[in-house]
Write a protein that holds these residues in place. Structure first.
Motif, PDB file in Angstrom:
ATOM      1  N   ILE A  64       0.590  -1.251   0.196  1.00  0.00           N
ATOM      2  CA  ILE A  64       0.013  -0.237   0.044  1.00  0.00           C
ATOM      3  C   ILE A  64       0.622   1.213   0.146  1.00  0.00           C
ATOM      4  O   ILE A  64       0.548   2.241  -0.774  1.00  0.00           O
ATOM      5  CB  ILE A  64      -1.060   0.104   1.240  1.00  0.00           C
ATOM      6  N   LYS A  65       2.078   1.453   0.785  1.00  0.00           N
ATOM      7  CA  LYS A  65       3.184   2.241   0.732  1.00  0.00           C
ATOM      8  C   LYS A  65       3.582   2.697  -0.810  1.00  0.00           C
ATOM      9  O   LYS A  65       3.561   3.738  -1.260  1.00  0.00           O
ATOM     10  CB  LYS A  65       4.074   2.091   1.860  1.00  0.00           C
ATOM     11  N   GLU A  66       3.852   1.432  -1.270  1.00  0.00           N
ATOM     12  CA  GLU A  66       4.418   1.682  -2.649  1.00  0.00           C
ATOM     13  C   GLU A  66       3.344   2.394  -3.540  1.00  0.00           C
ATOM     14  O   GLU A  66       3.570   3.148  -4.647  1.00  0.00           O
ATOM     15  CB  GLU A  66       4.928   0.470  -3.212  1.00  0.00           C
ATOM     16  N   LEU A  67       2.047   1.931  -3.425  1.00  0.00           N
ATOM     17  CA  LEU A  67       1.113   2.253  -4.139  1.00  0.00           C
ATOM     18  C   LEU A  67       0.732   3.757  -3.988  1.00  0.00           C
ATOM     19  O   LEU A  67       0.619   4.521  -4.843  1.00  0.00           O
ATOM     20  CB  LEU A  67      -0.281   1.418  -4.048  1.00  0.00           C
ATOM     21  N   LEU A  68       0.783   4.047  -2.494  1.00  0.00           N
ATOM     22  CA  LEU A  68       0.394   5.629  -2.498  1.00  0.00           C
ATOM     23  C   LEU A  68       1.573   6.299  -2.893  1.00  0.00           C
ATOM     24  O   LEU A  68       1.331   7.707  -3.352  1.00  0.00           O
ATOM     25  CB  LEU A  68       0.466   5.541  -0.601  1.00  0.00           C
ATOM     26  N   ASP A  69       2.826   5.978  -2.631  1.00  0.00           N
ATOM     27  CA  ASP A  69       3.998   6.922  -3.434  1.00  0.00           C
ATOM     28  C   ASP A  69       3.928   6.979  -4.771  1.00  0.00           C
ATOM     29  O   ASP A  69       4.223   8.147  -5.522  1.00  0.00           O
ATOM     30  CB  ASP A  69       5.322   6.242  -2.757  1.00  0.00           C
ATOM     31  N   SER A  70       3.426   6.046  -5.192  1.00  0.00           N
ATOM     32  CA  SER A  70       3.312   5.976  -6.952  1.00  0.00           C
ATOM     33  C   SER A  70       2.345   6.916  -7.015  1.00  0.00           C
ATOM     34  O   SER A  70       2.352   7.726  -8.141  1.00  0.00           O
ATOM     35  CB  SER A  70       2.877   4.621  -7.443  1.00  0.00           C
ATOM     36  N   LEU A  71       1.251   6.947  -6.506  1.00  0.00           N
ATOM     37  CA  LEU A  71       0.141   7.821  -6.862  1.00  0.00           C
ATOM     38  C   LEU A  71       0.550   9.211  -6.537  1.00  0.00           C
ATOM     39  O   LEU A  71       0.111  10.438  -7.512  1.00  0.00           O
ATOM     40  CB  LEU A  71      -1.355   7.625  -6.003  1.00  0.00           C
ATOM     41  N   SER A 334      -8.662  11.592  -5.121  1.00  0.00           N
ATOM     42  CA  SER A 334      -9.506  10.666  -4.574  1.00  0.00           C
ATOM     43  C   SER A 334      -8.889   9.172  -4.393  1.00  0.00           C
ATOM     44  O   SER A 334      -9.143   8.597  -3.091  1.00  0.00           O
ATOM     45  CB  SER A 334     -10.765  10.520  -5.460  1.00  0.00           C
ATOM     46  N   GLU A 335      -8.037   8.719  -5.098  1.00  0.00           N
ATOM     47  CA  GLU A 335      -7.568   7.552  -5.113  1.00  0.00           C
ATOM     48  C   GLU A 335      -6.508   7.677  -3.983  1.00  0.00           C
ATOM     49  O   GLU A 335      -6.134   6.788  -3.191  1.00  0.00           O
ATOM     50  CB  GLU A 335      -6.659   7.142  -6.467  1.00  0.00           C
ATOM     51  N   ILE A 336      -5.642   8.734  -3.957  1.00  0.00           N
ATOM     52  CA  ILE A 336      -4.729   8.954  -2.951  1.00  0.00           C
ATOM     53  C   ILE A 336      -5.451   9.020  -1.377  1.00  0.00           C
ATOM     54  O   ILE A 336      -4.785   8.322  -0.429  1.00  0.00           O
ATOM     55  CB  ILE A 336      -4.108  10.545  -3.012  1.00  0.00           C
ATOM     56  N   GLU A 337      -6.683   9.840  -1.486  1.00  0.00           N
ATOM     57  CA  GLU A 337      -7.182   9.570  -0.271  1.00  0.00           C
ATOM     58  C   GLU A 337      -7.600   8.264   0.273  1.00  0.00           C
ATOM     59  O   GLU A 337      -7.408   7.835   1.376  1.00  0.00           O
ATOM     60  CB  GLU A 337      -8.554  10.333  -0.466  1.00  0.00           C
ATOM     61  N   VAL A 338      -8.058   7.361  -0.538  1.00  0.00           N
ATOM     62  CA  VAL A 338      -8.836   6.078  -0.311  1.00  0.00           C
ATOM     63  C   VAL A 338      -7.287   5.127   0.155  1.00  0.00           C
ATOM     64  O   VAL A 338      -7.346   4.369   1.088  1.00  0.00           O
ATOM     65  CB  VAL A 338      -9.041   5.366  -1.607  1.00  0.00           C
ATOM     66  N   VAL A 339      -6.215   5.312  -0.539  1.00  0.00           N
ATOM     67  CA  VAL A 339      -4.966   4.420  -0.489  1.00  0.00           C
ATOM     68  C   VAL A 339      -4.658   5.052   0.907  1.00  0.00           C
ATOM     69  O   VAL A 339      -3.872   4.375   1.786  1.00  0.00           O
ATOM     70  CB  VAL A 339      -4.032   4.590  -1.613  1.00  0.00           C
ATOM     71  N   GLN A 340      -4.454   6.548   1.235  1.00  0.00           N
ATOM     72  CA  GLN A 340      -3.848   6.908   2.389  1.00  0.00           C
ATOM     73  C   GLN A 340      -4.864   6.357   3.613  1.00  0.00           C
ATOM     74  O   GLN A 340      -4.019   5.907   4.766  1.00  0.00           O
ATOM     75  CB  GLN A 340      -3.989   8.454   2.444  1.00  0.00           C
ATOM     76  N   LYS A 341      -6.181   6.037   3.591  1.00  0.00           N
ATOM     77  CA  LYS A 341      -6.965   5.483   4.511  1.00  0.00           C
ATOM     78  C   LYS A 341      -6.699   4.159   4.804  1.00  0.00           C
ATOM     79  O   LYS A 341      -6.417   3.703   5.860  1.00  0.00           O
ATOM     80  CB  LYS A 341      -8.226   5.920   4.349  1.00  0.00           C
ATOM     81  N   ALA A 342      -6.400   3.725   3.632  1.00  0.00           N
ATOM     82  CA  ALA A 342      -6.111   2.116   3.834  1.00  0.00           C
ATOM     83  C   ALA A 342      -4.610   1.795   4.535  1.00  0.00           C
ATOM     84  O   ALA A 342      -4.436   1.174   5.161  1.00  0.00           O
ATOM     85  CB  ALA A 342      -5.977   1.300   2.357  1.00  0.00           C
ATOM     86  N   TYR A 343      -3.764   2.801   3.992  1.00  0.00           N
ATOM     87  CA  TYR A 343      -2.439   2.719   4.803  1.00  0.00           C
ATOM     88  C   TYR A 343      -2.283   3.079   6.152  1.00  0.00           C
ATOM     89  O   TYR A 343      -1.712   2.387   6.936  1.00  0.00           O
ATOM     90  CB  TYR A 343      -1.536   3.863   3.903  1.00  0.00           C
ATOM     91  N   LEU A 345      -4.961   2.773   8.107  1.00  0.00           N
ATOM     92  CA  LEU A 345      -5.700   1.467   8.761  1.00  0.00           C
ATOM     93  C   LEU A 345      -4.576   0.172   8.897  1.00  0.00           C
ATOM     94  O   LEU A 345      -4.411  -0.159  10.068  1.00  0.00           O
ATOM     95  CB  LEU A 345      -6.856   1.063   7.866  1.00  0.00           C
ATOM     96  N   VAL A 346      -4.087   0.005   7.689  1.00  0.00           N
ATOM     97  CA  VAL A 346      -2.961  -1.211   7.947  1.00  0.00           C
ATOM     98  C   VAL A 346      -1.909  -0.944   9.051  1.00  0.00           C
ATOM     99  O   VAL A 346      -1.662  -1.775   9.924  1.00  0.00           O
ATOM    100  CB  VAL A 346      -2.251  -1.594   6.726  1.00  0.00           C
ATOM    101  N   PHE A 347      -1.678   0.607   8.957  1.00  0.00           N
ATOM    102  CA  PHE A 347      -0.239   0.802   9.764  1.00  0.00           C
ATOM    103  C   PHE A 347      -0.691   0.741  11.320  1.00  0.00           C
ATOM    104  O   PHE A 347      -0.079   0.320  12.222  1.00  0.00           O
ATOM    105  CB  PHE A 347      -0.034   2.326   9.585  1.00  0.00           C
ATOM    106  N   ASP A 348      -2.165   1.159  11.559  1.00  0.00           N
ATOM    107  CA  ASP A 348      -2.567   1.096  12.842  1.00  0.00           C
ATOM    108  C   ASP A 348      -2.822  -0.229  13.339  1.00  0.00           C
ATOM    109  O   ASP A 348      -2.571  -0.616  14.462  1.00  0.00           O
ATOM    110  CB  ASP A 348      -3.826   2.043  13.044  1.00  0.00           C
ATOM    111  N   HIS A 349      -3.125  -1.221  12.274  1.00  0.00           N
ATOM    112  CA  HIS A 349      -3.386  -2.485  12.685  1.00  0.00           C
ATOM    113  C   HIS A 349      -2.021  -3.251  12.997  1.00  0.00           C
ATOM    114  O   HIS A 349      -1.939  -3.867  14.223  1.00  0.00           O
ATOM    115  CB  HIS A 349      -4.276  -3.241  11.687  1.00  0.00           C
ATOM    116  N   VAL A 350      -1.112  -2.855  12.133  1.00  0.00           N
ATOM    117  CA  VAL A 350       0.512  -3.312  12.399  1.00  0.00           C
ATOM    118  C   VAL A 350       0.816  -3.030  13.916  1.00  0.00           C
ATOM    119  O   VAL A 350       1.414  -3.657  14.861  1.00  0.00           O
ATOM    120  CB  VAL A 350       1.220  -3.039  11.395  1.00  0.00           C
ATOM    121  N   ASP A 351       0.745  -1.824  13.836  1.00  0.00           N
ATOM    122  CA  ASP A 351       1.204  -1.142  15.531  1.00  0.00           C
ATOM    123  C   ASP A 351       0.335  -1.823  16.611  1.00  0.00           C
ATOM    124  O   ASP A 351       1.117  -2.055  17.447  1.00  0.00           O
ATOM    125  CB  ASP A 351       0.901   0.332  15.412  1.00  0.00           C
ATOM    126  N   SER A 352      -0.919  -1.814  16.383  1.00  0.00           N
ATOM    127  CA  SER A 352      -1.605  -2.350  17.415  1.00  0.00           C
ATOM    128  C   SER A 352      -1.150  -3.899  17.746  1.00  0.00           C
ATOM    129  O   SER A 352      -1.273  -4.245  19.170  1.00  0.00           O
ATOM    130  CB  SER A 352      -3.250  -2.323  17.012  1.00  0.00           C
TER     131      SER A 352
END
Length: 365
Positions: A64-71, A334-343, A345-352
């Protein structure tokens, strides 16, 4: 990264599925909270496939991070290209506007020049006609003066011939009368001489000429009277000589005046002819210039609408390009916003999960 990239990623994932880990299942439940959209659905599908194929949550986070950076990089690249292309459009529009302004200025100047040349051609044509009339009048005056001079010369030659004839005759008469009144001449010879003189005058001048009549009278008078007539004839001869000399002098003056007049006329004719030649050359030059300017005006009337159309087309292309950019930008943000939210979410999950594991490890120890 666009939807096409998602599809390519999905196609490259193996079709063999394995069961999700409890952490992955929990993460997917969190993804179901996303708002429904084609892009978010494909993103969830991508994450789900990755997790079902055994990928770790950390790998999903990296993806997701790669996708966000690419966008974000795509947007930066698009912004740079948009700025460059808009600058090109602005430059082209400015150049076209400058060209159009210059063409309109040239057209206005051409109209003024055409009007000026038309007025100047009228003036030149009228001036040429005036000079042609002056030359014609000058030629007529010259011919009149020449004709008058020819008549004067003819009359002068007649006067001189007549005067010389009279003077020669008077010289002969005076000579013979001098012999007739000579004291040594007898009366008989005197009468003979007078009769001969009368006959010659009759033949020379005619019966009614004053000299003929005067000579005729001498045959009736005595010697003193004839002497006085002789003196009168001498006066007449001298007066005739004087008149002839004055006529000759007057003829010389008239000849000089005539030649001066002819020289003045010739000088004036040359000047008028030269001026007329220059006027005709100016007329031809201005007429040719007018034709060139009219041709330039015709070309300007062709070029101006073309330039206006090209300017309008360029502005429309710029607007279309800008609107396409805005559309891409809106979609990508809009895509960046979606991917940022996904990122997030996953980041918070991994941290938790990491914090939970750390706590469990401490409690175990």
């Amino acid at each position: 990264m666009s939807l096409i990239r998602f599809n390519l990623l999905i196609l490259t994932i193996g079709v063999c599925l394995s069961a999700m880990t409890p952490q992955a299942s929990l993460l997917m439940k969190s993804f179901h909270q996303f708002s429904q959209s084609p892009y978010s659905d494909q993103l969830k599908e991508l994450v789900q496939i990755k997790l079902e194929t055994g990928a770790q949550v950390d790998e999903v986070l990296k993806l997701i991070k790669e996708l966000l950076d690419s966008l974000k990089q795509d947007q930066v690249d698009d912004d740079v290209e948009h700025s460059r292309q808009m600058a090109v459009f602005d430059q082209n529009i400015n150049e076209l506007e400058d060209d159009l302004s210059k063409l309109n200025t040239d057209l206005a100047n051409a109209n003024v020049l055409i009007q000026t040349l038309a007025e100047l051609l009228v003036i030149l044509r009228e001036t040429i006609i005036t000079y042609e009339k002056q030359l014609s009048i000058l030629n007529e005056q010259e011919q009149f003066i020449r004709n008058a001079r020819a008549a004067d010369v003819k009359a002068y030659n007649r006067r001189v011939e007549s005067a010389k004839k009279v003077i020669n005759a008077l010289n002969l008469i005076i000579d013979k009368l001098s012999k007739a009144v000579d004291q040594q001449t007898t009366d008989e010879n005197r009468q003979a001489i007078l009769a001969q003189i009368h006959t010659e005058c009759h033949e020379q001048f005619g019966p009614n000429h004053p000299i003929t009549i005067l000579i005729k009278l001498t045959t009736r008078f005595d010697v003193p009277t004839v002497q006085r007539i002789l003196e009168k004839l001498v006066q007449i001869r001298d007066a005739a000589n004087k008149s002839l000399n004055e006529d000759i002098a007057a003829e010389e003056v008239a000849s000089t005046n005539f030649n001066n007049s002819m020289n003045e006329i010739e000088t004036l004719r040359k000047r008028l002819s030269t001026d007329l030649e220059n006027l005709n050359q100016q007329f031809n030059d201005k007429f040719n210039q007018q034709k060139i300017v009219l041709a330039q005006k015709e070309q300007l009337l062709i070029d101006i609408p073309i330039t206006e159309e090209l300017l309008q087309l360029t502005k429309e292309q710029q607007e279309q390009y800008h609107q396409a950019y805005i559309s891409r930008q809106t979609q990508r943000l809009s895509e960046i916003e979606v991917v940022q939210k996904a990122y997030n979410l996953v980041f918070d999950h991994v941290d938790s999960v990491k914090k939970s594991e750390d706590l469990t490890a401490k409690l175990s120890s």
